[in-house]
Scaffold this motif. Structure first.
Motif, PDB file in Angstrom:
ATOM      1  N   ARG A  62      83.787 116.938  32.073  1.00 19.46           N
ATOM      2  CA  ARG A  62      82.468 116.746  32.694  1.00 19.46           C
ATOM      3  C   ARG A  62      81.410 116.359  31.665  1.00 19.46           C
ATOM      4  NH1 ARG A  62      82.739 121.848  36.477  1.00 19.46           N
ATOM      5  NH2 ARG A  62      82.191 122.732  34.486  1.00 19.46           N
ATOM      6  N   SER A  63      81.426 116.993  30.509  1.00 21.53           N
ATOM      7  CA  SER A  63      80.446 116.634  29.476  1.00 21.53           C
ATOM      8  C   SER A  63      80.695 115.230  28.946  1.00 21.53           C
ATOM      9  CB  SER A  63      80.474 117.643  28.327  1.00 21.53           C
ATOM     10  OG  SER A  63      79.952 118.878  28.763  1.00 21.53           O
ATOM     11  N   SER A  64      81.954 114.851  28.824  1.00 23.75           N
ATOM     12  CA  SER A  64      82.283 113.494  28.402  1.00 23.75           C
ATOM     13  C   SER A  64      81.708 112.484  29.391  1.00 23.75           C
ATOM     14  CB  SER A  64      83.797 113.317  28.302  1.00 23.75           C
ATOM     15  OG  SER A  64      84.120 111.970  28.063  1.00 23.75           O
ATOM     16  N   GLU A  65      81.892 112.741  30.666  1.00 25.35           N
ATOM     17  CA  GLU A  65      81.367 111.852  31.707  1.00 25.35           C
ATOM     18  C   GLU A  65      79.851 111.775  31.626  1.00 25.35           C
ATOM     19  OE1 GLU A  65      81.028 112.529  36.329  1.00 25.35           O
ATOM     20  OE2 GLU A  65      83.108 112.057  35.770  1.00 25.35           O
ATOM     21  N   TRP A  66      79.205 112.927  31.444  1.00 23.38           N
ATOM     22  CA  TRP A  66      77.748 112.977  31.360  1.00 23.38           C
ATOM     23  C   TRP A  66      77.249 112.155  30.174  1.00 23.38           C
ATOM     24  CZ3 TRP A  66      73.850 114.396  28.081  1.00 23.38           C
ATOM     25  CH2 TRP A  66      72.598 114.614  28.648  1.00 23.38           C
ATOM     26  N   PHE A  67      77.829 112.369  28.993  1.00 21.39           N
ATOM     27  CA  PHE A  67      77.410 111.624  27.801  1.00 21.39           C
ATOM     28  C   PHE A  67      77.703 110.139  27.955  1.00 21.39           C
ATOM     29  CE2 PHE A  67      76.867 115.650  25.718  1.00 21.39           C
ATOM     30  CZ  PHE A  67      75.939 115.397  24.723  1.00 21.39           C
ATOM     31  N   ALA A  68      78.877 109.787  28.439  1.00 32.44           N
ATOM     32  CA  ALA A  68      79.252 108.379  28.586  1.00 32.44           C
ATOM     33  C   ALA A  68      78.298 107.651  29.529  1.00 32.44           C
ATOM     34  CB  ALA A  68      80.692 108.258  29.086  1.00 32.44           C
ATOM     35  N   SER A  69      77.915 108.291  30.615  1.00 34.21           N
ATOM     36  CA  SER A  69      77.045 107.641  31.596  1.00 34.21           C
ATOM     37  C   SER A  69      75.602 107.514  31.121  1.00 34.21           C
ATOM     38  CB  SER A  69      77.093 108.388  32.925  1.00 34.21           C
ATOM     39  OG  SER A  69      76.456 109.641  32.819  1.00 34.21           O
ATOM     40  N   ARG A  70      75.217 108.248  30.105  1.00 32.31           N
ATOM     41  CA  ARG A  70      73.828 108.261  29.661  1.00 32.31           C
ATOM     42  C   ARG A  70      73.596 107.655  28.281  1.00 32.31           C
ATOM     43  NH1 ARG A  70      74.834 111.939  33.217  1.00 32.31           N
ATOM     44  NH2 ARG A  70      73.256 112.695  34.649  1.00 32.31           N
ATOM     45  N   GLY A 123      87.905 116.876   8.616  1.00 26.89           N
ATOM     46  CA  GLY A 123      86.451 116.924   8.649  1.00 26.89           C
ATOM     47  C   GLY A 123      85.969 117.655   9.885  1.00 26.89           C
ATOM     48  N   GLU A 124      84.673 117.541  10.139  1.00 26.98           N
ATOM     49  CA  GLU A 124      84.078 118.265  11.256  1.00 26.98           C
ATOM     50  C   GLU A 124      84.348 117.587  12.591  1.00 26.98           C
ATOM     51  OE1 GLU A 124      79.904 119.033  10.699  1.00 26.98           O
ATOM     52  OE2 GLU A 124      80.289 120.335   8.975  1.00 26.98           O
ATOM     53  N   ILE A 125      84.699 118.411  13.570  1.00 29.86           N
ATOM     54  CA  ILE A 125      84.870 117.985  14.957  1.00 29.86           C
ATOM     55  C   ILE A 125      83.749 118.672  15.723  1.00 29.86           C
ATOM     56  CG2 ILE A 125      86.399 117.967  16.951  1.00 29.86           C
ATOM     57  CD1 ILE A 125      88.716 118.571  14.881  1.00 29.86           C
ATOM     58  N   LEU A 126      82.801 117.891  16.206  1.00 30.22           N
ATOM     59  CA  LEU A 126      81.596 118.433  16.825  1.00 30.22           C
ATOM     60  C   LEU A 126      81.752 118.523  18.338  1.00 30.22           C
ATOM     61  CD1 LEU A 126      78.704 119.308  15.936  1.00 30.22           C
ATOM     62  CD2 LEU A 126      77.976 116.993  16.517  1.00 30.22           C
ATOM     63  N   VAL A 127      81.369 119.663  18.896  1.00 29.81           N
ATOM     64  CA  VAL A 127      81.423 119.890  20.340  1.00 29.81           C
ATOM     65  C   VAL A 127      79.996 119.943  20.870  1.00 29.81           C
ATOM     66  CG1 VAL A 127      82.221 121.406  22.189  1.00 29.81           C
ATOM     67  CG2 VAL A 127      83.535 121.256  20.051  1.00 29.81           C
ATOM     68  N   TYR A 128      79.671 119.023  21.796  1.00 34.78           N
ATOM     69  CA  TYR A 128      78.400 119.035  22.523  1.00 34.78           C
ATOM     70  C   TYR A 128      78.681 119.494  23.944  1.00 34.78           C
ATOM     71  CZ  TYR A 128      75.815 115.964  19.207  1.00 34.78           C
ATOM     72  OH  TYR A 128      75.170 115.418  18.132  1.00 34.78           O
ATOM     73  N   GLY A 129      77.779 120.308  24.516  1.00 39.78           N
ATOM     74  CA  GLY A 129      77.948 120.735  25.908  1.00 39.78           C
ATOM     75  C   GLY A 129      79.289 121.426  26.096  1.00 39.78           C
ATOM     76  N   SER A 130      80.021 121.058  27.142  1.00 47.57           N
ATOM     77  CA  SER A 130      81.422 121.453  27.325  1.00 47.57           C
ATOM     78  C   SER A 130      81.636 122.961  27.295  1.00 47.57           C
ATOM     79  CB  SER A 130      82.291 120.781  26.252  1.00 47.57           C
ATOM     80  OG  SER A 130      82.054 119.405  26.186  1.00 47.57           O
ATOM     81  N   TYR A 131      80.836 123.716  28.040  1.00 44.18           N
ATOM     82  CA  TYR A 131      80.850 125.170  27.890  1.00 44.18           C
ATOM     83  C   TYR A 131      82.123 125.844  28.386  1.00 44.18           C
ATOM     84  CZ  TYR A 131      76.421 123.937  26.229  1.00 44.18           C
ATOM     85  OH  TYR A 131      75.453 123.332  25.485  1.00 44.18           O
ATOM     86  N   GLN A 132      82.797 125.263  29.339  1.00 45.41           N
ATOM     87  CA  GLN A 132      84.104 125.793  29.730  1.00 45.41           C
ATOM     88  C   GLN A 132      85.092 125.610  28.568  1.00 45.41           C
ATOM     89  OE1 GLN A 132      85.485 124.391  33.521  1.00 45.41           O
ATOM     90  NE2 GLN A 132      87.530 125.194  33.218  1.00 45.41           N
ATOM     91  N   LEU A 133      85.061 124.440  27.950  1.00 40.03           N
ATOM     92  CA  LEU A 133      85.896 124.178  26.779  1.00 40.03           C
ATOM     93  C   LEU A 133      85.500 125.093  25.618  1.00 40.03           C
ATOM     94  CD1 LEU A 133      87.942 122.593  25.055  1.00 40.03           C
ATOM     95  CD2 LEU A 133      86.127 120.870  24.711  1.00 40.03           C
ATOM     96  N   VAL A 134      84.200 125.294  25.415  1.00 34.80           N
ATOM     97  CA  VAL A 134      83.720 126.177  24.339  1.00 34.80           C
ATOM     98  C   VAL A 134      84.305 127.573  24.505  1.00 34.80           C
ATOM     99  CG1 VAL A 134      81.662 127.369  23.465  1.00 34.80           C
ATOM    100  CG2 VAL A 134      81.651 124.882  23.751  1.00 34.80           C
ATOM    101  N   HIS A 135      84.296 128.091  25.727  1.00 31.31           N
ATOM    102  CA  HIS A 135      84.882 129.420  25.964  1.00 31.31           C
ATOM    103  C   HIS A 135      86.363 129.429  25.584  1.00 31.31           C
ATOM    104  CE1 HIS A 135      81.551 130.356  29.092  1.00 31.31           C
ATOM    105  NE2 HIS A 135      81.174 130.666  27.878  1.00 31.31           N
ATOM    106  N   THR A 136      87.085 128.384  25.938  1.00 29.81           N
ATOM    107  CA  THR A 136      88.512 128.284  25.579  1.00 29.81           C
ATOM    108  C   THR A 136      88.692 128.234  24.068  1.00 29.81           C
ATOM    109  OG1 THR A 136      89.014 127.146  27.659  1.00 29.81           O
ATOM    110  CG2 THR A 136      90.599 126.878  25.840  1.00 29.81           C
TER     111      THR A 136
END
Length: 191
Positions: A62-70, A123-136
């Protein structure tokens, strides 16, 4: 070996839900309600600096879709340099049902591939949004660092990064951003 970094905007009471007000959360839209021009300029500079230092982005579907569309409107709201960097970086989208991640340089991966992704990206892998994924990621002890920009507002309710369990964190950096925002960086310790 990669380092998974969660980067998030958050209210004083830890809410991360619907900062732009587009998700329909009754208390959404807090990002622009509680940030001044100087704050926004400093926030954009910090976000861009952070993004220039990462090797990849990691999103939930869902966050990927949100970022891609914006991304086109993001160029105007954030900065051209930030948007160009988001577009050019390798992106990994965690999903069990998505076939087409909607943007270039994107690969769909499963939850079971996250530890392997961390081992293969240098290197660094950055996570934006994605709170369901963050919990995992937190539950699987795959997160190395948490970076928060705290906004001066208390919502009283809403989704949070930490809503279950106990985690030990070690403060590594704190600084003021603009006139009213505060940045904190934490390393994850043992739970």
């Amino acid at each position: 070996m990669g380092k998974i970094v969660i980067s998030s905007n958050v209210t004083l009471d830890g809410v991360v839900q619907d900062p732009d007000g587009e998700e329909g959360f009754e208390r959404g839209g807090w990002f622009h309600q509680f940030v001044g021009t100087k704050d926004l300029e400093a926030w954009v500079a910090r976000e861009t600096e952070e993004l220039l230092g990462v090797e990849a982005l990691l999103f939930g579907a869902r966050s990927s879709e949100w970022f891609a569309s914006r991304m086109l409107s993001a160029e105007a709201r954030v900065s051209r340099e930030w948007a160009d960097q988001v577009k050019s970086l390798p992106k990994y989208v965690v999903s069990s049902s998505l076939d087409d991640p909607q943007w270039s340089n994107a690969t769909v991966v499963g939850v079971k591939n996250l530890a392997e992704l961390k081992r293969t990206v240098d290197g660094e892998i950055l996570v934006y949004g994605s709170y369901q994924l963050v919990h995992t990621l937190i539950e699987q002890n795959l997160v190395d660092e948490l970076r928060l920009v705290v906004f001066p507002v208390v919502l009283g309710t809403g989704r949070r990064i930490f809503d279950r369990g106990t985690k030990g964190l070690r403060l590594t950096e704190t600084r003021r951003i603009g006139d009213g925002l505060v940045f904190y960086a934490y390393e994850f310790g043992q739970s």
